[in-house]
Design an enzyme around this catalytic site. Structure first.
Site, PDB file in Angstrom:
ATOM      1  N   PRO A 177      -9.508 -53.172  -6.527  1.00  0.00           N
ATOM      2  CA  PRO A 177     -10.623 -52.232  -6.473  1.00  0.00           C
ATOM      3  C   PRO A 177     -11.749 -52.669  -7.408  1.00  0.00           C
ATOM      4  O   PRO A 177     -11.509 -53.359  -8.399  1.00  0.00           O
ATOM      5  CB  PRO A 177      -9.999 -50.913  -6.945  1.00  0.00           C
ATOM      6  CG  PRO A 177      -8.890 -51.351  -7.851  1.00  0.00           C
ATOM      7  CD  PRO A 177      -8.365 -52.645  -7.280  1.00  0.00           C
ATOM      8  N   CYS A 178     -12.968 -52.252  -7.089  1.00  0.00           N
ATOM      9  CA  CYS A 178     -14.081 -52.527  -7.995  1.00  0.00           C
ATOM     10  C   CYS A 178     -13.845 -51.757  -9.289  1.00  0.00           C
ATOM     11  O   CYS A 178     -13.287 -50.654  -9.238  1.00  0.00           O
ATOM     12  CB  CYS A 178     -15.409 -52.109  -7.354  1.00  0.00           C
ATOM     13  SG  CYS A 178     -16.082 -53.402  -6.278  1.00  0.00           S
ATOM     14  N   PRO A 179     -14.173 -52.322 -10.398  1.00  0.00           N
ATOM     15  CA  PRO A 179     -15.044 -53.481 -10.617  1.00  0.00           C
ATOM     16  C   PRO A 179     -14.312 -54.818 -10.703  1.00  0.00           C
ATOM     17  O   PRO A 179     -14.943 -55.812 -11.080  1.00  0.00           O
ATOM     18  CB  PRO A 179     -15.708 -53.155 -11.947  1.00  0.00           C
ATOM     19  CG  PRO A 179     -14.622 -52.481 -12.730  1.00  0.00           C
ATOM     20  CD  PRO A 179     -13.884 -51.654 -11.698  1.00  0.00           C
TER      21      PRO A 179
END
Length: 74
Positions: A10-12
């Site tokens: 997942p971001c970041p």
């Protein structure tokens, strides 16, 4: 071209991996970040603007996952 595989992150995290990998890219060469997280579509170009790198555009990896291409400028 160096490719950063962040499909399952997942971001970041894709941006963190991009920031780490850019040092291994020669000025003028390309790097690609493969990421499923929809935030990467906005985060990769924003990172490029903030860091003075060129966002080349979005492609699609062989498995259909978005692939964001960056050119190192400095």
């Amino acid at each position: 071209m160096i490719e950063v595989d962040s499909r399952d992150q997942p971001c970041p995290q894709p941006i963190i991996e991009l920031a780490r990998a850019i040092a291994d890219v020669a000025v003028g060469d390309l790097l690609a970040v493969v990421a499923r997280d929809p935030a990467a579509r906005h985060d990769v170009p924003a990172w490029c603007r903030m860091r003075g790198q060129e966002y080349v555009g979005e492609e699609v990896a062989d498995d259909g996952v978005p692939r964001y291409v960056v050119r190192r400028l400095s």
